[in-house]
Write a protein that holds these residues in place. Structure first.
Motif, mmCIF file in Angstrom:
data_model
loop_
_atom_site.group_PDB
_atom_site.id
_atom_site.type_symbol
_atom_site.label_atom_id
_atom_site.label_comp_id
_atom_site.label_asym_id
_atom_site.label_seq_id
_atom_site.Cartn_x
_atom_site.Cartn_y
_atom_site.Cartn_z
ATOM 1 N N UNK A 575 -12.119 -46.245 14.408
ATOM 2 C CA UNK A 575 -11.377 -47.445 14.025
ATOM 3 C C UNK A 575 -10.979 -47.424 12.562
ATOM 4 N N UNK A 576 -11.813 -46.805 11.723
ATOM 5 C CA UNK A 576 -11.433 -46.659 10.312
ATOM 6 C C UNK A 576 -10.181 -45.806 10.188
ATOM 7 N N UNK A 577 -10.143 -44.719 10.936
ATOM 8 C CA UNK A 577 -8.949 -43.860 10.905
ATOM 9 C C UNK A 577 -7.742 -44.573 11.494
ATOM 10 N N UNK A 578 -7.969 -45.451 12.476
ATOM 11 C CA UNK A 578 -6.849 -46.210 13.034
ATOM 12 C C UNK A 578 -6.220 -47.101 11.961
ATOM 13 N N UNK A 579 -7.063 -47.779 11.182
ATOM 14 C CA UNK A 579 -6.525 -48.642 10.131
ATOM 15 C C UNK A 579 -5.782 -47.836 9.070
ATOM 16 N N UNK A 580 -6.326 -46.686 8.707
ATOM 17 C CA UNK A 580 -5.639 -45.845 7.715
ATOM 18 C C UNK A 580 -4.326 -45.296 8.277
ATOM 19 N N UNK A 581 -4.355 -44.942 9.554
ATOM 20 C CA UNK A 581 -3.146 -44.424 10.194
ATOM 21 C C UNK A 581 -2.023 -45.464 10.157
ATOM 22 N N UNK A 582 -2.363 -46.705 10.426
ATOM 23 C CA UNK A 582 -1.348 -47.759 10.487
ATOM 24 C C UNK A 582 -0.668 -48.002 9.143
ATOM 25 N N UNK A 583 -1.315 -47.573 8.062
ATOM 26 C CA UNK A 583 -0.697 -47.765 6.754
ATOM 27 C C UNK A 583 0.406 -46.749 6.491
ATOM 28 N N UNK A 584 0.536 -45.746 7.360
ATOM 29 C CA UNK A 584 1.587 -44.742 7.226
ATOM 30 C C UNK A 584 1.482 -43.984 5.927
ATOM 31 N N UNK A 585 2.610 -43.673 5.328
ATOM 32 C CA UNK A 585 2.610 -42.949 4.060
ATOM 33 C C UNK A 585 2.074 -43.815 2.935
ATOM 34 N N UNK A 586 2.162 -45.156 3.105
ATOM 35 C CA UNK A 586 1.641 -46.104 2.128
ATOM 36 C C UNK A 586 2.186 -45.804 0.745
ATOM 37 N N UNK A 587 1.375 -45.967 -0.284
ATOM 38 C CA UNK A 587 1.854 -45.809 -1.655
ATOM 39 C C UNK A 587 2.072 -44.356 -2.041
ATOM 40 N N UNK A 588 1.643 -43.435 -1.203
ATOM 41 C CA UNK A 588 1.827 -42.016 -1.539
ATOM 42 C C UNK A 588 3.296 -41.670 -1.703
ATOM 43 N N UNK A 589 4.149 -42.357 -0.973
ATOM 44 C CA UNK A 589 5.576 -42.075 -1.073
ATOM 45 C C UNK A 589 6.250 -42.864 -2.186
ATOM 46 N N UNK A 590 5.516 -43.813 -2.774
ATOM 47 C CA UNK A 590 6.102 -44.654 -3.812
ATOM 48 C C UNK A 590 5.889 -44.102 -5.214
ATOM 49 N N UNK A 591 5.027 -43.117 -5.338
ATOM 50 C CA UNK A 591 4.696 -42.576 -6.655
ATOM 51 C C UNK A 591 5.596 -41.378 -6.945
ATOM 52 N N UNK A 592 6.243 -41.412 -8.083
ATOM 53 C CA UNK A 592 7.085 -40.287 -8.482
ATOM 54 C C UNK A 592 6.232 -39.072 -8.775
ATOM 55 N N UNK A 593 6.809 -37.897 -8.573
ATOM 56 C CA UNK A 593 6.066 -36.661 -8.789
ATOM 57 C C UNK A 593 5.497 -36.627 -10.206
ATOM 58 N N UNK A 594 6.252 -37.141 -11.180
ATOM 59 C CA UNK A 594 5.799 -37.122 -12.572
ATOM 60 C C UNK A 594 4.589 -38.019 -12.799
#
Length: 596
Positions: A575-594
Motif C-alpha cells: 500500500x505504501x508503494x501504491x500511494x507513491x505510484x499514484x503520485x506519478x513523476x511528482x516533483x521530479x519532473x518539476x526540477x530543472x537539471x541545473x
C-alpha cells in the motif's frame, strides 16, 4: 563466518506444497522426476554446496581472479571444484537429453541454483551464464552449431558467456558498434565488450562467447543487431580443439564484490578478426539474445534469494551466540544472547519471512517454466509462458532488491562486528549489490513490466493473476484455522492494491508514458510484495493442513507464524508503494537539471 547449511526442509516444503513437484512428474519426459528423486538430488547438492563450494567463498573473495600473460587464472581451488561440479553432473541437470543433459525439471534446477549461489556466488556465476548460452543456442542455432557445441556446454566441459555491453553503449544496445564482416561460412568480428562475467578462465578447455554485433549493411538501432557464436578456440570438424581464435581478455574490472568471478574486458579482432558463426537470422540478434537474457534474469532473481538466505543464516547464528545485555522486561541481571532482544528478533523475522516469500515465488515460477516448456496442450503452454514472461522482471527486480536489503540487515544484526570483514557479513552485502544492476537494472525491469508486459495485453495476464489471488483470499476466509483469517485479510488488501495500481498504470500508459515509467519501480515492488504474500498465504494453508494431520508440527507451526509476520509487517508495504505510484513523476519532473 558461518558455514552454509542448505535449508532443505523449507526447500522440500516449497517444492512439494507450492510448486507441485508431484504434478510435474505427469508431464512428458518428466515421469522419473518424483519427490523421492528430488530429495536425493537435493541431499547431494547440499553436500557439494556445503563441503566444496562454501569453503572457497571467503578465500576466493580475498584472492580474486587474476589476469596473466596466458589469460585469466581462477582463484585457488576453483578449478578443482569446477571439475567436481562437472563430474557430478550438476551442469546438465535440466539440460536437453538429446545433447547429454539429464532432462530434470527446471524446478529442481532452481533449487540447486539457490544452493550454489548461497554457498559461493562468484563460482555460481560461471554455470549460470553457461545455462543461458546453452538455451539461446538450443532454440536459435543451426543444427550444425548445436551438434558441435551443445554437448560440451551442457556437460560443462566448456563454459558460455553473454557479450552485450560496450563502454559507449551501456544498457543502450542500439548503440552497439562491434562489427561482423561476412567471410564464406563464417564472419570476422571486430570490437570490444565490457563487463563479461567469466569471459576468460583456466577451468575448462574452451569458452564459447555469444556476441551481439552488426553486419556491414545492417540498419541502425536494435533492428540491425545480429548474434554470433565466437569460441575461444576454434573447433575442428571432429570436435577437437583447433587454433586460438582472435578474442582475448585485455583487463579485469576491480569490483566491490564477487572478486573471484572475473569480470572481463573482451577484445575481438585485434589481429585478423575473431571468427564467429551466425546464430539464428541476421538482424534478429536482440530477440535471440533475449532468450539468454531471460534465462539469466530468472537465475539472478534466485541469486537475490540465495544471498538473502546466506545473510540470514549468518545473522541468525551470530544472534544465538553473541551474549550482550538483557531484555528490558527481564528482572535478571544476567546477559543473554542478543536473539532474545525484541528488535533483533524483529530484524531476524524480517529476513526469514522475506526469504521464504522469495523462495515460494521463485520456485513456483520455475515450475511454471516447466509447464510452459512441456505441457502437452499448446494452449496451456502459452498460458504458462505468458505468466512467466509477465513475472520474470518482478522475480529479477524484487528478489534482488530484497537480497541486498536483507544482506544489509544482516550486517545490522551483527552491530559493529558486522562492519568487520572477518565476520563474513560484509561479503554478502558486497556480493549482493551487483544483482540489482547486471542483466538489466531494477529500473529496466520495472520499465519492462509496465511498459512492455502490462501494455502488451492491456493487463489481461495481470488480471488473471489477481483473480487467482482473489480465490485464495476467499479460501483463507473459509478456513477453519482462525490463525489464517488475518492472512486472508492481508492478501485481500494486497490484491486490491495490485488491482488499483494496475488500473492506474494502464491509464497512465495511455495518456502520459513518462508518468507511468516514473512510477514503474513502485509498481514492480508492489507486485513483488503481493506475489510474495500470495505464496506465503498458500504456504499457510498447506502448513495448517499438515498441523491438523500431526505432521512435523514444529516446522509447520513456525511456518504459520512466519507467514503471519509477513502479513502483518511486510505485505503492508504494497500500500505504501501504491500511494507513491499514484503520485506519478511528482516533483521530479518539476526540477530543472541545473537544480540537482
Amino acid at each position: 563466518m558461518t558455514t552454509y547449511i542448505a535449508p532443505l526442509r523449507d526447500m522440500h516444503f516449497v517444492m512439494n506444497e507450492l510448486a507441485g513437484l508431484d504434478a510435474l512428474s505427469s508431464l512428458p519426459a518428466l515421469e522419473d522426476a518424483t519427490p523421492e528423486l528430488a530429495g536425493a538430488v537435493l541431499e547431494e547438492a547440499a553436500k557439494f554446496a556445503t563441503e566444496v563450494l562454501a569453503p572457497l567463498n571467503k578465500t576466493g573473495d580475498e584472492q580474486g581472479a587474476r589476469l596473466t600473460r596466458d589469460g585469466v587464472v581462477a582463484a585457488d581451488g576453483f578449478g578443482a571444484a569446477y571439475q567436481q561440479f562437472v563430474e557430478g553432473g550438476w551442469n546438465g541437470l535440466s539440460g536437453d537429453p538429446d545433447y547429454g543433459g539429464q532432462g530434470l525439471p527446471e524446478l529442481l534446477h532452481a533449487a540447486t541454483v539457490e544452493m550454489w549461489n548461497s554457498a559461493n556466488m562468484s563460482f555460481a556465476l560461471c554455470p549460470l551464464l553457461t545455462a543461458g548460452a546453452t538455451e539461446a543456442l538450443r532454440l536459435h542455432g543451426s543444427q550444425e552449431l548445436k551438434d558441435r557445441y551443445l554437448p560440451n556446454l551442457i556437460g560443462g566441459e566448456w563454459t558460455g558467456t553473454m557479450n552485450l555491453t560496450e563502454s559507449q553503449a551501456g544498457s543502450d544496445l542500439a548503440a552497439v558498434r562491434t562489427k561482423a564482416v561476412p567471410e564464406g561460412d563464417h564472419y570476422r568480428l571486430y570490437g570490444q565488450k565490457i563487463f563479461i562475467t567469466w569471459g576468460d578462465h583456466d577451468m575448462t578447455g574452451n569458452v564459447i562467447h555469444l556476441v551481439l554485433a552488426r553486419t556491414p549493411d545492417a540498419p541502425e538501432g536494435v533492428r540491425g543487431i545480429s548474434l554470433f557464436l565466437v569460441p575461444k578456440f576454434l573447433v575442428n570438424a571432429d570436435g577437437s580443439l583447433g587454433q586460438r581464435n582472435d578474442v582475448h581478455c585485455v583487463s579485469l574490472e576491480h569490483k566491490l564484490g564477487i572478486h573471484a568471478s572475473p569480470t572481463c574486458v573482451m577484445s575481438f579482432g585485434d589481429q585478423n578478426g575473431a571468427i564467429g558463426y551466425l546464430v539464428g537470422q541476421e538482424n534478429k540478434g536482440l530477440a535471440h539474445m533475449f532468450t539468454m537474457m531471460n534465462e539469466a534474469r530468472q537465475k539472478v532473481g534466485i541469486q537475490g534469494l540465495a544471498m538473502a538466505e546466506r545473510a540470514y543464516q549468518q545473522a541468525r547464528e551470530y544472534a544465538k551466540e553473541r551474549i550482550q545485555g538483557k531484555p528490558a522486561a527481564s528482572k535478571s541481571s544476567t546477559a543473554v544472547a542478543i536473539i532474545q532482544h525484541p528488535d533483533v528478533r524483529r530484524m531476524l523475522l524480517t529476513m526469514k519471512a522475506q526469504v521464504e516469500a522469495m523462495r515460494g515465488f521463485a520456485y513456483v515460477m520455475a515450475a511454471n517454466a516447466d509447464y510452459a516448456h512441456r505441457h502437452p496442450d499448446a494452449g496451456e503452454r502459452n498460458r504458462y509462458q505468458t505468466r512467466v514472461d509477465l513475472l520474470i522482471p518482478v522475480l529479477k527486480g524484487w528478489c534482488t532488491e530484497l537480497g541486498q536489503e536483507i544482506a544489509s540487515l544482516g550486517v545490522q544484526v551483527h552491530g559493529g562486528m558486522g562492519y568487520i570483514e572477518e565476520t563474513g557479513a560484509c561479503q554478502y552485502l558486497r556480493d549482493a549489490r551487483i544483482s540489482t544492476i547486471y542483466e538489466g537494472t531494477t529500473g529496466i525491469q520495472a520499465a519492462d513490466l509496465a511498459g512492455r508486459k502490462l501494455a502488451a495485453d492491456q493487463g489481461a495476464a495481470m488480471a488473471e493473476l489477481i483473480a487467482e489471488m482473489r480465490e485464495l483470499a476467499l479460501e483463507l476466509e473459509r478456513s477453519t484455522d482462525t490463525r489464517l483469517f488475518p492472512v486472508g485479510a492481508a492478501v485481500a488488501t494486497g490484491m486490491q492494491a495490485l488491482e488499483d495500481a494496475t488500473g492506474w498504470m494502464l491509464r497512465a500508459l495511455a495518456k502520459a508514458v513518462d508518468e507511468a515509467l516514473a512510477s514503474s519501480f513502485d509498481y514492480l515492488m508492489l507486485t513483488g510484495y503481493v506475489c510474495g504474500g500470495w505464496q506465503m498465504a498458500r504456504a499457510a494453508l498447506a502448513a495448517s493442513r499438515k498441523c491438523a494431520a500431526g505432521e512435523d508440527p514444529a516446522f509447520h507451526e513456525a511456518k504459520i507464524a512466519t507467514v503471519r509476520f509477513y502479513a502483518d509487517k511486510i505485505l503492508p508495504k504494497a500500500n505504501s508503494h501504491l500511494e507513491m505510484l499514484r503520485s506519478g513523476a511528482s516533483s521530479a519532473s518539476d526540477i530543472a537539471i541545473e537544480q540537482f
